[in-house]
Design a protein around this motif. Structure first.
Motif, PDB file in Angstrom:
ATOM      1  N   ASN A  84     -19.133  -5.142   7.711  1.00  0.00           N
ATOM      2  CA  ASN A  84     -20.510  -4.998   7.231  1.00  0.00           C
ATOM      3  C   ASN A  84     -20.710  -3.631   6.606  1.00  0.00           C
ATOM      4  N   ASN A  85     -21.762  -3.535   5.805  1.00  0.00           N
ATOM      5  CA  ASN A  85     -22.107  -2.265   5.160  1.00  0.00           C
ATOM      6  C   ASN A  85     -20.884  -1.647   4.482  1.00  0.00           C
ATOM      7  N   LEU A  86     -20.228  -2.429   3.670  1.00  0.00           N
ATOM      8  CA  LEU A  86     -19.000  -1.982   3.021  1.00  0.00           C
ATOM      9  C   LEU A  86     -19.266  -0.879   2.011  1.00  0.00           C
ATOM     10  N   GLU A  87     -18.279  -0.003   1.899  1.00  0.00           N
ATOM     11  CA  GLU A  87     -18.351   1.149   1.005  1.00  0.00           C
ATOM     12  C   GLU A  87     -17.164   1.106   0.045  1.00  0.00           C
ATOM     13  N   PRO A  88     -17.275   1.737  -1.116  1.00  0.00           N
ATOM     14  CA  PRO A  88     -16.136   1.758  -2.051  1.00  0.00           C
ATOM     15  C   PRO A  88     -14.854   2.274  -1.411  1.00  0.00           C
ATOM     16  N   GLU A  89     -14.989   3.176  -0.444  1.00  0.00           N
ATOM     17  CA  GLU A  89     -13.810   3.729   0.235  1.00  0.00           C
ATOM     18  C   GLU A  89     -13.085   2.689   1.087  1.00  0.00           C
ATOM     19  N   ASP A  90     -13.708   1.542   1.306  1.00  0.00           N
ATOM     20  CA  ASP A  90     -13.060   0.470   2.067  1.00  0.00           C
ATOM     21  C   ASP A  90     -12.149  -0.391   1.188  1.00  0.00           C
ATOM     22  N   THR A  91     -12.157  -0.139  -0.099  1.00  0.00           N
ATOM     23  CA  THR A  91     -11.314  -0.908  -1.014  1.00  0.00           C
ATOM     24  C   THR A  91      -9.842  -0.700  -0.673  1.00  0.00           C
ATOM     25  N   ALA A  92      -9.140  -1.813  -0.425  1.00  0.00           N
ATOM     26  CA  ALA A  92      -7.736  -1.747  -0.025  1.00  0.00           C
ATOM     27  C   ALA A  92      -7.209  -3.163   0.155  1.00  0.00           C
ATOM     28  N   VAL A  93      -5.903  -3.265   0.335  1.00  0.00           N
ATOM     29  CA  VAL A  93      -5.299  -4.493   0.831  1.00  0.00           C
ATOM     30  C   VAL A  93      -5.337  -4.427   2.353  1.00  0.00           C
ATOM     31  N   TYR A  94      -5.879  -5.473   2.950  1.00  0.00           N
ATOM     32  CA  TYR A  94      -6.006  -5.519   4.407  1.00  0.00           C
ATOM     33  C   TYR A  94      -4.926  -6.438   4.963  1.00  0.00           C
ATOM     34  N   LEU A  95      -4.203  -5.921   5.950  1.00  0.00           N
ATOM     35  CA  LEU A  95      -3.109  -6.661   6.553  1.00  0.00           C
ATOM     36  C   LEU A  95      -3.352  -6.827   8.046  1.00  0.00           C
ATOM     37  N   CYS A  96      -2.994  -7.997   8.552  1.00  0.00           N
ATOM     38  CA  CYS A  96      -3.041  -8.158   9.994  1.00  0.00           C
ATOM     39  C   CYS A  96      -1.625  -8.061  10.555  1.00  0.00           C
ATOM     40  N   ALA A  97      -1.550  -7.720  11.820  1.00  0.00           N
ATOM     41  CA  ALA A  97      -0.264  -7.508  12.465  1.00  0.00           C
ATOM     42  C   ALA A  97      -0.329  -7.992  13.907  1.00  0.00           C
ATOM     43  N   ALA A  98       0.827  -8.405  14.424  1.00  0.00           N
ATOM     44  CA  ALA A  98       0.928  -8.886  15.801  1.00  0.00           C
ATOM     45  C   ALA A  98       2.022  -8.128  16.525  1.00  0.00           C
ATOM     46  N   GLY A  99       1.734  -7.771  17.762  1.00  0.00           N
ATOM     47  CA  GLY A  99       2.732  -7.065  18.547  1.00  0.00           C
ATOM     48  C   GLY A  99       2.422  -7.129  20.024  1.00  0.00           C
ATOM     49  N   ILE A 100       3.444  -6.883  20.824  1.00  0.00           N
ATOM     50  CA  ILE A 100       3.247  -6.839  22.269  1.00  0.00           C
ATOM     51  C   ILE A 100       3.202  -5.369  22.660  1.00  0.00           C
ATOM     52  N   THR A 101       2.010  -4.910  23.011  1.00  0.00           N
ATOM     53  CA  THR A 101       1.814  -3.504  23.323  1.00  0.00           C
ATOM     54  C   THR A 101       0.769  -3.368  24.404  1.00  0.00           C
ATOM     55  N   SER A 102       0.956  -2.368  25.231  1.00  0.00           N
ATOM     56  CA  SER A 102      -0.044  -2.076  26.250  1.00  0.00           C
ATOM     57  C   SER A 102      -0.877  -0.858  25.853  1.00  0.00           C
ATOM     58  N   ASN A 103      -0.597  -0.343  24.669  1.00  0.00           N
ATOM     59  CA  ASN A 103      -1.365   0.795  24.173  1.00  0.00           C
ATOM     60  C   ASN A 103      -2.537   0.309  23.326  1.00  0.00           C
ATOM     61  N   ARG A 104      -3.200   1.233  22.679  1.00  0.00           N
ATOM     62  CA  ARG A 104      -4.395   0.856  21.918  1.00  0.00           C
ATOM     63  C   ARG A 104      -4.075   0.033  20.680  1.00  0.00           C
ATOM     64  N   GLY A 105      -2.871   0.148  20.184  1.00  0.00           N
ATOM     65  CA  GLY A 105      -2.490  -0.629  19.014  1.00  0.00           C
ATOM     66  C   GLY A 105      -2.874   0.018  17.708  1.00  0.00           C
ATOM     67  N   SER A 106      -3.003   1.322  17.687  1.00  0.00           N
ATOM     68  CA  SER A 106      -3.414   2.011  16.474  1.00  0.00           C
ATOM     69  C   SER A 106      -2.243   2.475  15.618  1.00  0.00           C
ATOM     70  N   ARG A 107      -1.016   2.320  16.106  1.00  0.00           N
ATOM     71  CA  ARG A 107       0.158   2.765  15.357  1.00  0.00           C
ATOM     72  C   ARG A 107       0.925   1.557  14.852  1.00  0.00           C
ATOM     73  N   ASP A 108       1.327   1.609  13.597  1.00  0.00           N
ATOM     74  CA  ASP A 108       1.951   0.418  13.017  1.00  0.00           C
ATOM     75  C   ASP A 108       3.297   0.111  13.675  1.00  0.00           C
ATOM     76  N   ARG A 109       3.932   1.087  14.303  1.00  0.00           N
ATOM     77  CA  ARG A 109       5.212   0.808  14.947  1.00  0.00           C
ATOM     78  C   ARG A 109       5.052  -0.027  16.222  1.00  0.00           C
ATOM     79  N   GLU A 110       3.820  -0.259  16.646  1.00  0.00           N
ATOM     80  CA  GLU A 110       3.589  -1.112  17.811  1.00  0.00           C
ATOM     81  C   GLU A 110       3.633  -2.589  17.457  1.00  0.00           C
TER      82      GLU A 110
END
Length: 124
Positions: A84-110
């Motif tokens: 919601n309330n999108l801004e020009p700075e949100d322009t990008a390719v959005y990718l989803c990812a799946a992983g088994i992690t017990s951390n927050r999941g903010s790093r792509d190596r997870e």
């Protein structure tokens, strides 16, 4: 093996909304934490949001906190990103990812599996 297919991207004006979906193949979807990342032209891939395998925990990048909401429906093997309330700075390719992690999941190596992405363009 998990295959991920994103959809829901498009062109929207500043202040508008979009809902992205990511459908996963395989019967073990509910075991995976899911994340959304984005990559703008000439920039590195960056974390957007993550959700735990049960959906009980979510985590957001500061830049989208309060505007984006991640959710999942394990019965449908689908994770969503309501934007919601999108801004020009949100322009990008959005990718989803799946992983088994017990951390927050903010790093792509997870994450072990990635979709191809869906383009989001926000016009000013």
């Amino acid at each position: 093996q998990v295959q991920l297919v994103e959809s829901g991207g498009g062109l929207v004006q500043t202040g508008g909304s979009l809902r992205l979906s990511c459908v996963a193949s395989g019967r073990t979807f509910s075991r995976y934490a899911m994340g959304w990342f984005r990559q703008a032209p000439g920039k590195e891939r960056e974390f957007v949001a993550a959700i735990s395998w049960r959906g009980s925990s979510t985590y957001y990048a500061d830049s989208v906190k309060g505007r984006f909401t991640i959710s999942r429906d394990n019965a449908k093997n689908t994770v969503y990103l309501q934007m919601n309330n999108l801004e020009p700075e949100d322009t990008a390719v959005y990718l989803c990812a799946a992983g088994i992690t017990s951390n927050r999941g903010s790093r792509d190596r997870e994450y072990d599996y990635w979709g191809q992405g869906t383009q989001v363009t926000v016009s000013s």
